[in-house]
Design a protein around this motif. Sequence first.
Motif, PDB file in Angstrom:
ATOM      1  N   PHE A 135     -24.112 -51.012  -4.511  1.00 45.72           N
ATOM      2  CA  PHE A 135     -25.031 -49.977  -4.828  1.00 45.72           C
ATOM      3  C   PHE A 135     -25.321 -48.381  -4.306  1.00 45.72           C
ATOM      4  O   PHE A 135     -26.085 -47.992  -5.056  1.00 45.72           O
ATOM      5  CB  PHE A 135     -26.457 -50.915  -3.373  1.00 45.72           C
ATOM      6  CG  PHE A 135     -27.158 -51.744  -3.542  1.00 45.72           C
ATOM      7  CD1 PHE A 135     -27.661 -52.020  -4.972  1.00 45.72           C
ATOM      8  CD2 PHE A 135     -27.683 -52.851  -2.896  1.00 45.72           C
ATOM      9  CE1 PHE A 135     -28.397 -52.937  -4.917  1.00 45.72           C
ATOM     10  CE2 PHE A 135     -27.708 -53.403  -3.432  1.00 45.72           C
ATOM     11  CZ  PHE A 135     -28.488 -54.273  -4.522  1.00 45.72           C
TER      12      PHE A 135
ATOM     13  N   PHE B 281     -24.145 -47.135  -8.403  1.00 43.30           N
ATOM     14  CA  PHE B 281     -25.536 -47.346  -9.254  1.00 43.30           C
ATOM     15  C   PHE B 281     -26.691 -46.338  -9.004  1.00 43.30           C
ATOM     16  O   PHE B 281     -26.737 -45.162  -9.351  1.00 43.30           O
ATOM     17  CB  PHE B 281     -26.207 -48.162  -8.856  1.00 43.30           C
ATOM     18  CG  PHE B 281     -25.572 -49.754  -8.944  1.00 43.30           C
ATOM     19  CD1 PHE B 281     -24.519 -49.660  -9.850  1.00 43.30           C
ATOM     20  CD2 PHE B 281     -26.111 -50.371  -8.584  1.00 43.30           C
ATOM     21  CE1 PHE B 281     -24.022 -51.505  -9.875  1.00 43.30           C
ATOM     22  CE2 PHE B 281     -25.505 -51.860  -8.541  1.00 43.30           C
ATOM     23  CZ  PHE B 281     -24.192 -52.233  -9.081  1.00 43.30           C
TER      24      PHE B 281
ATOM     25  N   GLY C 100     -31.554 -45.021 -11.309  1.00 45.97           N
ATOM     26  CA  GLY C 100     -30.136 -45.483 -10.163  1.00 45.97           C
ATOM     27  C   GLY C 100     -29.848 -44.627  -9.190  1.00 45.97           C
ATOM     28  O   GLY C 100     -30.249 -46.039  -7.344  1.00 45.97           O
TER      29      GLY C 100
ATOM     30  N   TRP D  56     -33.225 -45.882  -6.338  1.00 44.05           N
ATOM     31  CA  TRP D  56     -32.860 -47.828  -6.410  1.00 44.05           C
ATOM     32  C   TRP D  56     -32.051 -48.178  -4.640  1.00 44.05           C
ATOM     33  O   TRP D  56     -31.669 -48.626  -3.837  1.00 44.05           O
ATOM     34  CB  TRP D  56     -32.973 -48.062  -7.467  1.00 44.05           C
ATOM     35  CG  TRP D  56     -34.189 -48.258  -8.332  1.00 44.05           C
ATOM     36  CD1 TRP D  56     -35.314 -47.900  -7.961  1.00 44.05           C
ATOM     37  CD2 TRP D  56     -34.371 -48.917  -9.041  1.00 44.05           C
ATOM     38  NE1 TRP D  56     -36.212 -48.292  -9.111  1.00 44.05           N
ATOM     39  CE2 TRP D  56     -35.810 -48.977  -9.356  1.00 44.05           C
ATOM     40  CE3 TRP D  56     -34.066 -50.214 -10.162  1.00 44.05           C
ATOM     41  CZ2 TRP D  56     -36.878 -49.671 -10.480  1.00 44.05           C
ATOM     42  CZ3 TRP D  56     -34.325 -50.693 -11.236  1.00 44.05           C
ATOM     43  CH2 TRP D  56     -36.235 -50.775 -11.072  1.00 44.05           C
ATOM     44  N   GLY D  57     -31.051 -47.525  -5.665  1.00 45.05           N
ATOM     45  CA  GLY D  57     -29.391 -47.755  -5.259  1.00 45.05           C
ATOM     46  C   GLY D  57     -29.664 -47.443  -3.411  1.00 45.05           C
ATOM     47  O   GLY D  57     -29.232 -47.596  -2.862  1.00 45.05           O
TER      48      GLY D  57
ATOM     49  N   ARG E 295     -33.904 -58.502  -6.892  1.00 46.38           N
ATOM     50  CA  ARG E 295     -33.973 -57.015  -7.269  1.00 46.38           C
ATOM     51  C   ARG E 295     -32.973 -56.980  -8.414  1.00 46.38           C
ATOM     52  O   ARG E 295     -32.589 -56.116  -9.136  1.00 46.38           O
ATOM     53  CB  ARG E 295     -33.720 -55.647  -6.255  1.00 46.38           C
ATOM     54  CG  ARG E 295     -34.459 -56.109  -5.286  1.00 46.38           C
ATOM     55  CD  ARG E 295     -35.800 -55.299  -5.773  1.00 46.38           C
ATOM     56  NE  ARG E 295     -35.099 -53.247  -6.118  1.00 46.38           N
ATOM     57  CZ  ARG E 295     -35.625 -52.751  -6.872  1.00 46.38           C
ATOM     58  NH1 ARG E 295     -36.350 -52.694  -7.469  1.00 46.38           N
ATOM     59  NH2 ARG E 295     -35.063 -51.224  -6.827  1.00 46.38           N
TER      60      ARG E 295
ATOM     61  N   TYR F 191     -32.036 -54.429 -11.716  1.00 45.51           N
ATOM     62  CA  TYR F 191     -31.061 -53.686 -12.133  1.00 45.51           C
ATOM     63  C   TYR F 191     -30.868 -53.162 -13.122  1.00 45.51           C
ATOM     64  O   TYR F 191     -30.160 -52.468 -13.497  1.00 45.51           O
ATOM     65  CB  TYR F 191     -29.767 -53.441 -10.648  1.00 45.51           C
ATOM     66  CG  TYR F 191     -29.934 -52.523  -9.417  1.00 45.51           C
ATOM     67  CD1 TYR F 191     -29.284 -51.685  -9.458  1.00 45.51           C
ATOM     68  CD2 TYR F 191     -31.061 -53.389  -8.639  1.00 45.51           C
ATOM     69  CE1 TYR F 191     -30.242 -51.004  -8.666  1.00 45.51           C
ATOM     70  CE2 TYR F 191     -31.156 -52.527  -7.017  1.00 45.51           C
ATOM     71  CZ  TYR F 191     -30.822 -51.929  -7.266  1.00 45.51           C
ATOM     72  OH  TYR F 191     -30.807 -50.363  -6.019  1.00 45.51           O
TER      73      TYR F 191
ATOM     74  N   PHE G 119     -22.025 -54.580 -10.251  1.00 51.21           N
ATOM     75  CA  PHE G 119     -22.756 -55.387 -10.297  1.00 51.21           C
ATOM     76  C   PHE G 119     -22.579 -57.320 -10.361  1.00 51.21           C
ATOM     77  O   PHE G 119     -23.148 -57.534  -9.753  1.00 51.21           O
ATOM     78  CB  PHE G 119     -23.829 -54.992 -11.529  1.00 51.21           C
ATOM     79  CG  PHE G 119     -25.017 -55.671 -11.732  1.00 51.21           C
ATOM     80  CD1 PHE G 119     -26.248 -55.573 -11.207  1.00 51.21           C
ATOM     81  CD2 PHE G 119     -25.335 -57.489 -13.135  1.00 51.21           C
ATOM     82  CE1 PHE G 119     -27.035 -56.289 -11.175  1.00 51.21           C
ATOM     83  CE2 PHE G 119     -26.585 -57.582 -13.311  1.00 51.21           C
ATOM     84  CZ  PHE G 119     -27.417 -57.116 -11.985  1.00 51.21           C
TER      85      PHE G 119
END
Length: 367
Positions: free
Chosen positions: A108, A111, A123, A126-127, A178, A182, A258
């Motif tokens: 994460f 990202f 990114g 969220w990450g 999620r 992504y 990922f």
Amino acid sequence: MGEVKFFFGPNHPGMHGNFSVHMYVEGDTVVRAKPVPGFLHRGFEKLMERRLWYQNLALVPRICVPEPDINEMCYAMGIEKLAGVEVPERAQWIRMIILELARIANHFMSFAGIGGPLGLYTGPFWGVADRDKILDIFESLTGARIYHMYIVPGGVRKDMPPKIQDMILKTLEYIESRLDDYDNIIFKNRIVHTRLKGIALLDRNTALEMGVTGIGIRATGVPYDIRKIDPYLFYDKVEFEVPVATEGDAYSRLRLKFLEIPQSIKIIKQALEKMPEGKVNVPISEGNALRFRVPKGQVYVHVEATRGEYGYFIVSDGGEKPYRVTIRGASYPQTLYGIEKYLPGTRIEDVPIWLDTMGICSPEVDR
């Protein structure tokens, strides 16, 4: 126009950690590059020789800030092998859970890190936010969010608290929900395809020549993963796959991170199911637990970090302190050798992409 010198780091949003690259460019292309470590140097390895075995538990996690638990694991494994100690089964399953949660958290963070060079700022938002949910688990489990000092020689520091399993499963369920988001916002994004595909190429022969492991070598089609080829803990008792790609570019390296997340989730769920009740640690030797001695000998142990093979070579003379410790940082080859040899030819705007997707972690050089 003549050659121009640029400094990339140590203070730059595209640089990870206190590290610098001196770039000599002609036009927009790097023609020479020189890694400049030393900004972080703490002499980790020499410090370890001057501290009790137990005192080093607080030092080793700091060798890799984004993924500290692999240092705890290697250090504990080495001592246990030298001492001939058998770790309780419950503790080994707990260690696997910790290491795979750390793997997800680190991905994460990747990202988040790639968002700056790409100008894709969803990114990072969220990450970082989703990584924080895993840090919540670590805080509940170990009392700390980053440096846990939880995996100790002989097992883990204490048993898992009540209801932590529910917290882990709920977080995993949230992360699974999620993944499609992504995939859509990052991996199906035209900006990402344009900026990462065919960029920062690392072919198989070059990766093998440098000693690159982990995502770097797997992105060239080589399924090299310590969890499979030399299983430790109970990785040989769970089912999971090792994603590989063949393109060897920045996109494939990020994509593999990922694809590893569902595999880590699968491992954690199996570990929670198979984990028995029982003890979670045993003493390394008789006497004062803070001044234990490790039998004379030497050993090399390794684990699969998010960036590749991470190893400790430990020598004991039978005393209260390590005689010598040498660490194989997973990103050491591409950081120290790769930058000078393979960064030339890269356009200036692609330099942070090269460094980010190669998994550079500067403390592994300044160790």
